[in-house]
Motif scaffolding. Structure first.
Motif, mmCIF file in Angstrom:
data_model
loop_
_atom_site.group_PDB
_atom_site.id
_atom_site.type_symbol
_atom_site.label_atom_id
_atom_site.label_comp_id
_atom_site.label_asym_id
_atom_site.label_seq_id
_atom_site.Cartn_x
_atom_site.Cartn_y
_atom_site.Cartn_z
ATOM 1 N N LYS A 78 0.831 -1.210 0.000
ATOM 2 C CA LYS A 78 0.000 0.000 0.000
ATOM 3 C C LYS A 78 0.868 1.263 0.000
ATOM 4 O O LYS A 78 0.542 2.250 -0.657
ATOM 5 C CB LYS A 78 -0.921 0.018 1.218
ATOM 6 C CG LYS A 78 -2.095 -0.918 1.113
ATOM 7 C CD LYS A 78 -2.951 -0.777 2.355
ATOM 8 C CE LYS A 78 -4.194 -1.594 2.320
ATOM 9 N NZ LYS A 78 -4.995 -1.423 3.557
ATOM 10 N N ILE A 79 1.977 1.216 0.725
ATOM 11 C CA ILE A 79 2.902 2.359 0.739
ATOM 12 C C ILE A 79 3.455 2.594 -0.660
ATOM 13 O O ILE A 79 3.557 3.738 -1.123
ATOM 14 C CB ILE A 79 4.038 2.149 1.764
ATOM 15 C CG1 ILE A 79 3.486 2.252 3.185
ATOM 16 C CG2 ILE A 79 5.177 3.140 1.535
ATOM 17 C CD1 ILE A 79 4.458 1.799 4.263
ATOM 18 N N LEU A 80 3.809 1.508 -1.343
ATOM 19 C CA LEU A 80 4.315 1.643 -2.713
ATOM 20 C C LEU A 80 3.270 2.285 -3.623
ATOM 21 O O LEU A 80 3.614 3.099 -4.494
ATOM 22 C CB LEU A 80 4.752 0.284 -3.268
ATOM 23 C CG LEU A 80 5.950 -0.378 -2.597
ATOM 24 C CD1 LEU A 80 6.247 -1.724 -3.240
ATOM 25 C CD2 LEU A 80 7.178 0.507 -2.629
ATOM 26 N N VAL A 81 2.008 1.949 -3.409
ATOM 27 C CA VAL A 81 0.939 2.574 -4.188
ATOM 28 C C VAL A 81 0.839 4.056 -3.818
ATOM 29 O O VAL A 81 0.796 4.916 -4.701
ATOM 30 C CB VAL A 81 -0.422 1.865 -3.948
ATOM 31 C CG1 VAL A 81 -1.571 2.671 -4.540
ATOM 32 C CG2 VAL A 81 -0.399 0.467 -4.539
ATOM 33 N N ASP A 82 0.825 4.357 -2.522
ATOM 34 C CA ASP A 82 0.722 5.748 -2.073
ATOM 35 C C ASP A 82 1.854 6.615 -2.614
ATOM 36 O O ASP A 82 1.654 7.789 -2.942
ATOM 37 C CB ASP A 82 0.729 5.831 -0.539
ATOM 38 C CG ASP A 82 -0.619 5.472 0.069
ATOM 39 O OD1 ASP A 82 -1.649 5.605 -0.631
ATOM 40 O OD2 ASP A 82 -0.638 5.061 1.248
ATOM 41 N N LYS A 83 3.044 6.060 -2.693
ATOM 42 C CA LYS A 83 4.224 6.815 -3.133
ATOM 43 C C LYS A 83 4.487 6.664 -4.640
ATOM 44 O O LYS A 83 5.529 7.089 -5.129
ATOM 45 C CB LYS A 83 5.472 6.369 -2.356
ATOM 46 C CG LYS A 83 5.346 6.532 -0.858
ATOM 47 C CD LYS A 83 5.250 7.990 -0.467
ATOM 48 C CE LYS A 83 5.219 8.106 1.048
ATOM 49 N NZ LYS A 83 5.092 9.487 1.481
ATOM 50 N N SER A 84 3.554 6.033 -5.339
ATOM 51 C CA SER A 84 3.679 5.807 -6.793
ATOM 52 C C SER A 84 4.980 5.081 -7.145
ATOM 53 O O SER A 84 5.705 5.454 -8.065
ATOM 54 C CB SER A 84 3.584 7.135 -7.553
ATOM 55 O OG SER A 84 2.353 7.759 -7.290
ATOM 56 N N ARG A 85 5.277 4.030 -6.394
ATOM 57 C CA ARG A 85 6.505 3.263 -6.605
ATOM 58 C C ARG A 85 6.239 1.813 -7.014
ATOM 59 O O ARG A 85 7.156 1.000 -7.009
ATOM 60 C CB ARG A 85 7.357 3.254 -5.329
ATOM 61 C CG ARG A 85 7.779 4.616 -4.854
ATOM 62 C CD ARG A 85 8.754 5.229 -5.822
ATOM 63 N NE ARG A 85 9.359 6.426 -5.239
ATOM 64 C CZ ARG A 85 9.824 7.419 -5.942
ATOM 65 N NH1 ARG A 85 9.773 7.382 -7.253
ATOM 66 N NH2 ARG A 85 10.347 8.469 -5.357
ATOM 67 N N VAL A 86 5.017 1.480 -7.366
ATOM 68 C CA VAL A 86 4.679 0.100 -7.726
ATOM 69 C C VAL A 86 5.485 -0.365 -8.938
ATOM 70 O O VAL A 86 5.879 -1.523 -9.013
ATOM 71 C CB VAL A 86 3.166 -0.056 -7.979
ATOM 72 C CG1 VAL A 86 2.829 -1.444 -8.488
ATOM 73 C CG2 VAL A 86 2.386 0.234 -6.715
ATOM 74 N N SER A 87 5.772 0.541 -9.849
ATOM 75 C CA SER A 87 6.525 0.151 -11.049
ATOM 76 C C SER A 87 7.926 -0.352 -10.690
ATOM 77 O O SER A 87 8.519 -1.117 -11.449
ATOM 78 C CB SER A 87 6.622 1.312 -12.032
ATOM 79 O OG SER A 87 7.291 2.400 -11.433
#
Length: 180
Positions: A78-87
């Motif tokens: 979820k943090i990766l999604v919040d910080k736009s780091r999923v890629s």
């Protein structure tokens, strides 16, 4: 810049794993997530899409990974999604594995040969590499017939090329230098 991002996120998650003494469990969960994202490229595209809200992405993650991840790993995602780091997830998962291997003095080695190695040769190669590196070795063996013969060994960023192909290319360059 991208390497710094993956190192930071992987390092932070590794510290949580270490504190909870769940390094192996978290690694397996990261592998599972990576497989899901790799096998379902459309899912990854949705998670990367800027026109889809972060709340919608987190809701989708909840549906896809419900009851399959620990709370810590789920929150990390979820943090990766919040910080736009999923890629960057695949690289973050790789860096987490590298941190775990470094802490355990494990080196992953890729050995590429022209034909398959016997189990005896693999064992001898592992033994020799352990003696040289002083680390436990995890051997990944690949076959590439274009090497003609010999072996190409990759340890991290280092490469030892004992293939016939590279020797022939070197010989070709030497001959070209003499002729020129």
């Amino acid at each position: 810049m991208a390497e710094l991002v993956q190192q930071r996120y992987a390092g932070a998650f590794y510290e949580v794993a270490k504190e909870l003494q769940k390094e192996d469990a978290f690694l397996e969960e990261l592998k599972f997530i990576d497989k899901v994202l790799t096998d379902n490229s459309d899912f990854m595209k949705v998670l990367k899409a800027p026109m889809i809200s972060k709340e919608e992405k987190k809701s989708l993650i909840e549906k896809v990974f419900a009851n399959q991840l620990s709370t810590s790993t789920f929150n990390f995602l979820k943090i990766l999604v919040d910080k736009s780091r999923v890629s960057a997830f695949p690289q973050i998962a790789d860096e987490f594995k590298n941190l775990l291997n470094a802490a355990r003095n494990i080196k992953e080695v890729t050995a590429i040969t022209a034909s398959p190695l016997s189990e005896d040769l693999k064992a001898a190669l592992i033994e020799k590499l352990q003696a040289i590196t002083g680390s436990e070795i995890v051997l990944n063996h690949l076959v590439d017939s274009s090497l003609i013969g010999g072996i190409l060994i990759k340890i991290g960023n280092e490469q030892i090329d004992g293939s016939v192909k590279s020797r022939l290319e070197g010989l070709k360059q030497d001959i070209s230098a003499i002729i020129a």
